[in-house]
Design a protein around this motif. Structure first.
Motif, PDB file in Angstrom:
ATOM      1  N   ASP A  37       0.819  -1.200   0.000  1.00 43.46           N
ATOM      2  CA  ASP A  37       0.000   0.000   0.000  1.00 43.46           C
ATOM      3  C   ASP A  37       0.859   1.260   0.000  1.00 43.46           C
ATOM      4  OD1 ASP A  37       0.911  -0.575   2.553  1.00 43.46           O
ATOM      5  OD2 ASP A  37      -0.817   0.325   3.550  1.00 43.46           O
ATOM      6  N   VAL A  38       2.043   1.189   0.593  1.00 36.67           N
ATOM      7  CA  VAL A  38       2.946   2.342   0.586  1.00 36.67           C
ATOM      8  C   VAL A  38       3.513   2.559  -0.812  1.00 36.67           C
ATOM      9  CG1 VAL A  38       5.085   3.288   1.521  1.00 36.67           C
ATOM     10  CG2 VAL A  38       3.510   2.036   3.017  1.00 36.67           C
TER      11      VAL A  38
ATOM     12  N   ILE B 208       1.074  11.582   1.930  1.00 38.66           N
ATOM     13  CA  ILE B 208       0.987  10.745   0.734  1.00 38.66           C
ATOM     14  C   ILE B 208       0.307   9.418   1.058  1.00 38.66           C
ATOM     15  CG2 ILE B 208       2.372   9.461  -0.956  1.00 38.66           C
ATOM     16  CD1 ILE B 208       4.414  11.780  -0.781  1.00 38.66           C
ATOM     17  N   ALA B 209       0.613   8.877   2.223  1.00 42.86           N
ATOM     18  CA  ALA B 209       0.013   7.604   2.627  1.00 42.86           C
ATOM     19  C   ALA B 209      -1.435   7.773   3.084  1.00 42.86           C
ATOM     20  CB  ALA B 209       0.836   6.974   3.749  1.00 42.86           C
ATOM     21  N   TYR B 210      -1.789   8.985   3.537  1.00 42.08           N
ATOM     22  CA  TYR B 210      -3.106   9.209   4.137  1.00 42.08           C
ATOM     23  C   TYR B 210      -4.210   9.401   3.102  1.00 42.08           C
ATOM     24  CZ  TYR B 210      -6.689  11.373   7.127  1.00 42.08           C
ATOM     25  OH  TYR B 210      -7.843  11.673   7.793  1.00 42.08           O
ATOM     26  N   VAL B 211      -3.908  10.056   1.989  1.00 46.23           N
ATOM     27  CA  VAL B 211      -4.953  10.315   1.008  1.00 46.23           C
ATOM     28  C   VAL B 211      -5.498   9.001   0.469  1.00 46.23           C
ATOM     29  CG1 VAL B 211      -4.041  12.577   0.352  1.00 46.23           C
ATOM     30  CG2 VAL B 211      -3.299  10.556  -0.887  1.00 46.23           C
ATOM     31  N   GLN B 212      -6.767   9.015   0.099  1.00 45.64           N
ATOM     32  CA  GLN B 212      -7.429   7.770  -0.279  1.00 45.64           C
ATOM     33  C   GLN B 212      -7.549   7.551  -1.781  1.00 45.64           C
ATOM     34  OE1 GLN B 212     -11.193   7.600   1.837  1.00 45.64           O
ATOM     35  NE2 GLN B 212     -10.195   6.788   3.671  1.00 45.64           N
ATOM     36  N   ASN B 213      -7.376   8.609  -2.565  1.00 45.22           N
ATOM     37  CA  ASN B 213      -7.533   8.439  -4.010  1.00 45.22           C
ATOM     38  C   ASN B 213      -6.828   9.565  -4.762  1.00 45.22           C
ATOM     39  OD1 ASN B 213      -9.490  10.727  -4.168  1.00 45.22           O
ATOM     40  ND2 ASN B 213     -10.773   9.329  -2.958  1.00 45.22           N
ATOM     41  N   ASP B 214      -6.800   9.432  -6.082  1.00 42.18           N
ATOM     42  CA  ASP B 214      -6.117  10.418  -6.917  1.00 42.18           C
ATOM     43  C   ASP B 214      -6.746  11.796  -6.800  1.00 42.18           C
ATOM     44  OD1 ASP B 214      -4.692   8.226  -7.698  1.00 42.18           O
ATOM     45  OD2 ASP B 214      -5.236   8.337  -9.816  1.00 42.18           O
TER      46      ASP B 214
ATOM     47  N   PHE C 174      -6.288  17.463  -5.475  1.00 45.27           N
ATOM     48  CA  PHE C 174      -6.819  18.657  -4.824  1.00 45.27           C
ATOM     49  C   PHE C 174      -5.798  19.267  -3.872  1.00 45.27           C
ATOM     50  CE2 PHE C 174      -9.056  20.708  -1.280  1.00 45.27           C
ATOM     51  CZ  PHE C 174      -9.712  21.714  -1.972  1.00 45.27           C
ATOM     52  N   ILE C 175      -5.105  18.440  -3.117  1.00 43.39           N
ATOM     53  CA  ILE C 175      -4.112  18.939  -2.166  1.00 43.39           C
ATOM     54  C   ILE C 175      -2.973  19.648  -2.900  1.00 43.39           C
ATOM     55  CG2 ILE C 175      -2.327  18.195  -0.525  1.00 43.39           C
ATOM     56  CD1 ILE C 175      -4.383  15.967   0.309  1.00 43.39           C
ATOM     57  N   LEU C 176      -2.448  19.041  -3.945  1.00 47.34           N
ATOM     58  CA  LEU C 176      -1.373  19.674  -4.703  1.00 47.34           C
ATOM     59  C   LEU C 176      -1.846  20.966  -5.364  1.00 47.34           C
ATOM     60  CD1 LEU C 176       0.246  16.542  -6.426  1.00 47.34           C
ATOM     61  CD2 LEU C 176       1.169  17.869  -4.514  1.00 47.34           C
ATOM     62  N   SER C 177      -3.055  20.945  -5.898  1.00 43.32           N
ATOM     63  CA  SER C 177      -3.601  22.136  -6.559  1.00 43.32           C
ATOM     64  C   SER C 177      -3.840  23.258  -5.562  1.00 43.32           C
ATOM     65  CB  SER C 177      -4.900  21.769  -7.274  1.00 43.32           C
ATOM     66  OG  SER C 177      -4.687  20.773  -8.254  1.00 43.32           O
TER      67      SER C 177
ATOM     68  N   TYR D  74     -11.714  14.974   1.341  1.00 41.02           N
ATOM     69  CA  TYR D  74     -10.608  14.839   2.301  1.00 41.02           C
ATOM     70  C   TYR D  74     -10.974  15.495   3.626  1.00 41.02           C
ATOM     71  CZ  TYR D  74      -6.188  16.165   4.502  1.00 41.02           C
ATOM     72  OH  TYR D  74      -5.174  16.386   5.407  1.00 41.02           O
ATOM     73  N   PHE D  75     -11.693  16.625   3.553  1.00 40.65           N
ATOM     74  CA  PHE D  75     -12.053  17.355   4.764  1.00 40.65           C
ATOM     75  C   PHE D  75     -13.006  16.566   5.665  1.00 40.65           C
ATOM     76  CE2 PHE D  75     -11.178  20.972   1.773  1.00 40.65           C
ATOM     77  CZ  PHE D  75      -9.987  21.345   2.364  1.00 40.65           C
TER      78      PHE D  75
END
Length: 238
Positions: free
Chosen positions: A44-45, A111-117, A122-125, A208-209
């Protein structure tokens, strides 16, 4: 060399051994740790690392184009890096290096916490949007103004020495926070459009929120309530 290539070059150690990636970080790097083989890293990592590389590769050129269109006088050559400190929290942040180049840093736990692309995009943007909206400069100006106002008021009241320094520090803190929540909402809106234009679902990304602690609407808080942030994304995409 374009950012897509830079990201891949920097992330090779992450794909092989996340605990020892060789990338720029905003603070001191911990002592080197023994390398891990690919087999020793949980699947998963490895999947999370690949997701990060893929999403960053797609988001960066779209963010750069948005930056050049909305803030053509800025350096829009984003450098997306990984903060691999062992004690780093779940976090992502934007800064500028000593040459004025915008840097988006994401911690390994994030990086490990987010669940999908969509969430990763959204975080990077969102972080790219902070640069486009000049939030670092605006916060710096507000911080300086707050320190000056409080120090001047204290001086008129007869303060000097340590008391004057305390007043300036208090003013600086208040100045840095007075628009903080507005900046986050603005970055959410701009970031939502960047994520959408990169081909991602920003509404789904903002979910994510739903898993993040809600800061509430605290006076001079640094982040707005999560519901307000989701609504800012929805408004931006209408």
């Amino acid at each position: 060399m374009r950012k897509a290539q830079i990201i891949r070059a920097l992330f090779v150690p992450v794909l092989l051994a996340l605990a020892a990636c060789d990338v720029p970080v905003p603070t001191s790097t911990p002592p080197s740790q023994p390398s891990q083989t690919t087999e020793e890293i949980p699947a998963d990592v490895r999947a999370a690392a690949r997701r990060f590389v893929t999403v960053a590769d797609r988001v960066e050129p779209v963010a750069e184009a948005a930056c050049r269109a909305q803030a053509p006088d800025l350096n829009c050559d984003y450098n997306i890096v990984v903060d691999d400190r062992a004690d780093a929290p779940i976090n992502a942040f934007q800064m500028v290096d000593d040459k004025g180049r915008p840097v988006i840093a994401v911690t390994v736990p994030m990086i490990a916490y987010v669940q999908n692309d969509d969430e990763m995009a959204f975080i990077l943007s969102h972080e790219a949007a902070h640069h486009i909206a000049r939030h670092l400069d605006r916060r710096r100006e507000s911080t300086r103004a707050g320190a000056l106002i409080f120090a001047s008021a204290a001086a008129r009241g007869g303060a000097s020495g340590a008391a004057l320094d305390t007043a300036a520090r208090l003013g600086a803190v208040l100045g840095s926070r007075v628009y903080a929540k507005d900046y986050e909402l603005e970055a959410d809106a701009i970031g939502a459009r960047i994520a959408r234009d990169a081909g991602y679902n920003a509404i789904n990304g903002a979910r994510y929120f739903e898993r993040s602690p809600d800061p509430g609407n605290r006076f001079l808080g640094t982040h707005p309530p999560n519901a307000n942030r989701v609504e800012a994304v929805r408004r931006a995409l209408r």
